[in-house]
Write a protein that holds these residues in place. Structure first.
Motif, PDB file in Angstrom:
ATOM      1  N   LEU A 135       0.936  -1.191  -0.039  1.00 57.68           N
ATOM      2  CA  LEU A 135      -0.156   0.081   0.252  1.00 57.68           C
ATOM      3  C   LEU A 135       0.942   1.250  -0.091  1.00 57.68           C
ATOM      4  N   ILE A 136       1.922   1.056   0.942  1.00 59.76           N
ATOM      5  CA  ILE A 136       2.864   2.367   0.780  1.00 59.76           C
ATOM      6  C   ILE A 136       3.597   2.633  -0.360  1.00 59.76           C
ATOM      7  N   VAL A 137       4.032   1.462  -0.847  1.00 61.84           N
ATOM      8  CA  VAL A 137       4.620   1.787  -2.319  1.00 61.84           C
ATOM      9  C   VAL A 137       3.583   2.298  -3.554  1.00 61.84           C
ATOM     10  N   ASP A 138       2.516   1.740  -3.446  1.00 61.87           N
ATOM     11  CA  ASP A 138       1.636   2.266  -4.508  1.00 61.87           C
ATOM     12  C   ASP A 138       1.088   3.599  -4.093  1.00 61.87           C
ATOM     13  N   LEU A 139       1.122   4.115  -2.796  1.00 63.93           N
ATOM     14  CA  LEU A 139       0.716   5.574  -2.377  1.00 63.93           C
ATOM     15  C   LEU A 139       1.853   6.326  -3.013  1.00 63.93           C
ATOM     16  N   LEU A 140       3.185   5.881  -2.887  1.00 66.91           N
ATOM     17  CA  LEU A 140       4.404   6.767  -3.240  1.00 66.91           C
ATOM     18  C   LEU A 140       4.486   6.779  -4.616  1.00 66.91           C
ATOM     19  N   GLU A 141       3.646   5.995  -5.627  1.00 63.08           N
ATOM     20  CA  GLU A 141       3.556   6.319  -7.055  1.00 63.08           C
ATOM     21  C   GLU A 141       2.707   7.694  -7.333  1.00 63.08           C
ATOM     22  N   GLU A 142       2.186   7.955  -6.421  1.00 62.50           N
ATOM     23  CA  GLU A 142       1.532   9.222  -6.820  1.00 62.50           C
ATOM     24  C   GLU A 142       2.351  10.566  -6.597  1.00 62.50           C
ATOM     25  N   PRO A 143       2.840  11.346  -7.621  1.00 57.94           N
ATOM     26  CA  PRO A 143       3.734  12.257  -7.710  1.00 57.94           C
ATOM     27  C   PRO A 143       3.552  13.234  -6.666  1.00 57.94           C
ATOM     28  N   LEU A 144       2.554  13.725  -6.405  1.00 57.26           N
ATOM     29  CA  LEU A 144       2.263  14.987  -5.450  1.00 57.26           C
ATOM     30  C   LEU A 144       2.512  14.349  -3.853  1.00 57.26           C
ATOM     31  N   LEU A 145       2.139  13.138  -3.640  1.00 55.70           N
ATOM     32  CA  LEU A 145       2.351  12.375  -2.365  1.00 55.70           C
ATOM     33  C   LEU A 145       3.862  12.382  -1.916  1.00 55.70           C
ATOM     34  N   LEU A 146       4.509  11.859  -3.102  1.00 54.43           N
ATOM     35  CA  LEU A 146       5.818  11.428  -3.001  1.00 54.43           C
ATOM     36  C   LEU A 146       6.608  12.749  -2.708  1.00 54.43           C
ATOM     37  N   LEU A 147       6.246  13.973  -3.582  1.00 56.18           N
ATOM     38  CA  LEU A 147       6.783  14.999  -3.271  1.00 56.18           C
ATOM     39  C   LEU A 147       6.823  15.508  -1.907  1.00 56.18           C
ATOM     40  N   PHE A 148       5.650  15.502  -1.258  1.00 55.79           N
ATOM     41  CA  PHE A 148       5.212  16.058   0.035  1.00 55.79           C
ATOM     42  C   PHE A 148       5.927  15.019   1.215  1.00 55.79           C
ATOM     43  N   VAL A 149       5.942  13.864   0.812  1.00 56.17           N
ATOM     44  CA  VAL A 149       6.636  12.952   1.973  1.00 56.17           C
ATOM     45  C   VAL A 149       8.108  13.107   1.922  1.00 56.17           C
ATOM     46  N   ILE A 150       8.773  13.530   1.036  1.00 59.40           N
ATOM     47  CA  ILE A 150       9.941  13.701   0.971  1.00 59.40           C
ATOM     48  C   ILE A 150      10.311  15.168   1.559  1.00 59.40           C
ATOM     49  N   LEU A 151       9.499  16.142   1.278  1.00 55.11           N
ATOM     50  CA  LEU A 151       9.622  17.567   2.150  1.00 55.11           C
ATOM     51  C   LEU A 151       9.314  17.398   3.531  1.00 55.11           C
ATOM     52  N   PHE A 152       8.310  16.473   3.919  1.00 50.56           N
ATOM     53  CA  PHE A 152       8.089  16.341   5.457  1.00 50.56           C
ATOM     54  C   PHE A 152       9.305  15.647   6.017  1.00 50.56           C
ATOM     55  N   PHE A 153       9.745  14.377   5.466  1.00 47.92           N
ATOM     56  CA  PHE A 153      10.714  13.726   6.345  1.00 47.92           C
ATOM     57  C   PHE A 153      12.176  14.811   6.076  1.00 47.92           C
ATOM     58  N   GLY A 154      12.382  15.524   5.004  1.00 50.91           N
ATOM     59  CA  GLY A 154      13.616  16.128   4.459  1.00 50.91           C
ATOM     60  C   GLY A 154      13.572  17.356   5.679  1.00 50.91           C
ATOM     61  N   SER A 155      12.478  18.052   5.771  1.00 54.91           N
ATOM     62  CA  SER A 155      12.463  19.427   6.596  1.00 54.91           C
ATOM     63  C   SER A 155      12.630  18.813   8.168  1.00 54.91           C
ATOM     64  N   TRP A 156      12.032  17.786   8.558  1.00 56.76           N
ATOM     65  CA  TRP A 156      12.125  17.279   9.861  1.00 56.76           C
ATOM     66  C   TRP A 156      13.458  16.777  10.328  1.00 56.76           C
ATOM     67  N   LEU A 157      14.521  16.441   9.278  1.00 56.22           N
ATOM     68  CA  LEU A 157      15.563  15.989   9.421  1.00 56.22           C
ATOM     69  C   LEU A 157      16.690  17.189   9.439  1.00 56.22           C
ATOM     70  N   GLY A 158      16.328  18.006   8.860  1.00 51.89           N
ATOM     71  CA  GLY A 158      17.081  19.358   8.471  1.00 51.89           C
ATOM     72  C   GLY A 158      16.960  20.154  10.045  1.00 51.89           C
ATOM     73  N   GLN A 159      15.737  20.088  10.414  1.00 52.67           N
ATOM     74  CA  GLN A 159      15.765  20.763  11.751  1.00 52.67           C
ATOM     75  C   GLN A 159      16.238  20.200  12.796  1.00 52.67           C
ATOM     76  N   THR A 160      16.458  19.017  12.815  1.00 55.49           N
ATOM     77  CA  THR A 160      17.185  18.169  14.099  1.00 55.49           C
ATOM     78  C   THR A 160      18.319  18.758  14.290  1.00 55.49           C
ATOM     79  N   LYS A 161      18.686  19.027  15.533  1.00 57.67           N
ATOM     80  CA  LYS A 161      20.093  19.826  15.769  1.00 57.67           C
ATOM     81  C   LYS A 161      20.880  18.822  16.799  1.00 57.67           C
TER      82      LYS A 161
END
Length: 532
Positions: A3-29
């Motif tokens: 199900l997760i793999v299928d959801l990530l095939e949706e371009p917009l969902l993939l983009l915002f998943v990357i932005l979510f985890f990326g911004s969270w990692l970037g804010q970690t000090k």
């Protein structure tokens, strides 16, 4: 899992998943340090390794927004610095980038690295995302993002450690060194402060307004010291023989006024009358475009403006100069009056931003078209500025003027920040997923050569850049470190310098060098391809 793999095939969902985890990692000090926007790049590279891909259109759209925001922000400062002594900081940034470029060529040849990897290492070592954008445009190879991702963390850490450890190793009094060395932030219009004791009997019992000296020169009287009292200098303040006048102005005008009024005596601003000096930033829409005469600060608020700082440089108070957003005024009065005036200059809460989509579209359109024009380089061939360089060049020019015809380019700082940050993460998401497809193979084949090469490209410009600023231009350690952080485009480094001294000088040097470094790295990223 499917199900997760299928959801990530949706371009917009993939983009915002990357932005979510990326911004969270970037804010970690970790001990005060964080990856910032590079967190998005690293997360995107991870997704790219597993075969996911963000659309190139999203990547280029984000790149264009990011570059235009950078150009509009740097434009006003960039061209002013070129016309002043602040060009020294720009030259320092140029030499830092030049040394990094030469080191990159040597590392590439010695370790037999590809063009894209080498240029990517340089942009990561200099923590320059616009440089990465230019590298991807020039090489058309996602390996540039791999090099950037490998060198970036050490590029951040190395500058921070250097600026923190160097002053301790040299055991130098930074404030004393700052006062004794060359200060390019000053110019012929920079005001000085002196105290003049009134000995001329002809001005005894005259008011400041009756003196009428300010109409013909730059002298501003900020306060009157009478015995042990400090008196705010207003138009109706009466001058008595023996008073000490604290004056601000250009040296030649101060000397002339001193000959007229009396004699120069040591300045002592310590007082028991709560007369204070404060710097306020012009940020209110109601104030921008007005001059000091229009505001009638002395008459209505009982405060005196003694000097104006613009783009990192101090100028003598000029009652007719039109105020711009970001100007810093030095004002003198009692604390309650200073508080009242500070509210006058503070921006009111905004319900909307002032971003003009029409203007942004025109800038992008002209910039992208300009980036497609081939530019001949004698003996080397031709290059194009591309989606990165074209909009940057056009935004710098329009940002300098603020408005050209219907094009509006002066946006509120938060508005510009939103454009820049949003464009940046979209670009990094696309660049990261493309680079991630070959990340593991590259690391396995190149191994320690990449890490060691990126380390050299970081350390050599840091050491040489500081030596140039300190020995060649005779700058103070504070100015040298500020200019070095600007040349390395390292905002965390500037934060570390600011912790060493309570002065604005590091930020002035950084602000002067940073726009030059942004542009030079972007240019070098495209030119290096001819030498690798």
């Amino acid at each position: 899992m499917e199900l997760i793999v299928d959801l990530l095939e949706e371009p917009l969902l993939l983009l915002f998943v990357i932005l979510f985890f990326g911004s969270w990692l970037g804010q970690t000090k970790i001990k005060g340090l964080s990856l910032g926007s590079a967190g998005v790049l690293l997360v995107a590279m991870t997704f790219g390794h597993f075969g996911y891909q963000v659309s190139p259109i999203v990547q280029n759209f984000g790149l264009s927004l990011f570059i235009v925001a950078v150009g509009l922000q740097a434009g006003p400062r960039f061209f002013r610095m070129m016309r002043s002594s602040g060009i020294i900081f720009g030259v320092t940034a140029l030499l830092v980038v030049l040394v990094a470029s030469i080191t990159t060529v040597i590392v590439s040849k010695f370790f037999h690295l590809s063009e894209a990897l080498s240029i990517g290492l340089m942009t990561g070592a200099l923590t320059s995302t616009p440089g990465l954008a230019a590298a991807l445009q020039a090489t058309n190879d996602p390996l540039a993002s791999v090099g950037y991702g490998i060198a970036y963390p050490f590029g951040v850490l190395a500058v921070v450690l250097f600026v923190q450890l160097l002053p301790r190793a040299l055991k130098v009094d930074l404030i004393k060194d700052l006062k004794q060395t060359n200060n390019p932030a000053r110019n012929e219009e920079s005001p000085e402060v002196t105290t003049i004791e009134v000995t001329n009997p002809s001005i005894n019992k005259q008011t400041l307004k009756e003196l009428k000296f300010q109409k013909n020169n730059s002298v501003v009287i900020s306060r009157v010291i009478r015995n042990n009292r400090n008196i705010i200098a207003l138009s109706d303040t009466v001058i008595l023989k023996g008073d000490k006048l604290v004056t601000v102005g250009m040296r030649s005008d101060l000397d002339n006024f001193c000959q007229f009024a009396g004699k120069e005596v040591p300045t002592n601003l310590i007082n028991a009358d709560h007369i204070k000096l404060r710097k306020v930033v012009v940020d209110s829409d109601e104030i921008i475009g007005k001059n000091i005469n229009d505001l009638r600060l002395r008459r209505n608020f009982g405060v005196t403006v003694t000097r104006i700082e613009r783009s990192g440089f101090e100028y003598n108070q000029n009652a007719k100069i039109r105020l711009e957003r970001g100007d810093v005024l030095t004002i003198v009065s009692s604390e309650d009056r200073l508080n009242e005036v500070e509210k006058l200059f503070t921006r009111k809460t905004l319900a909307v931003t002032n971003v003009d989509i029409f203007s942004i579209s025109i800038i992008l359109l002209i910039g992208i078209l300009f980036g497609m024009v081939p530019i001949p380089l004698p003996g080397l061939g031709t290059i194009t500025l591309g989606v990165a360089g074209g909009p940057l060049f056009v935004a710098l020019i329009i940002g300098h003027f603020g408005k050209i015809g219907p094009i509006q380019a002066r946006y509120f700082q938060p508005s510009n920040q939103v454009i820049r940050d949003f464009g940046l993460v979209l670009f990094l998401a696309g660049a990261g997923t493309t680079a991630g497809q070959g990340l593991v193979d590259v690391v396995q084949s190149e191994g320690l050569r990449l890490v060691f090469g990126g380390t050299l490209i970081t350390i050599v410009p840091i050491v040489v850049g500081f030596f140039i600023a300190r020995k060649l231009f005779k700058l103070s350690i504070v100015h040298s470190l500020g200019a070095l952080c600007g040349g390395m485009t390292s905002t965390p480094g500037l934060g570390s310098v600011n912790q060493l001294v309570d002065t604005e000088d590091p930020a002035i040097a950084y602000a002067a060098a940073y726009p030059f470094a942004l542009i030079f790295v972007a240019i070098a990223s495209q030119l290096l391809i001819f030498f690798l």
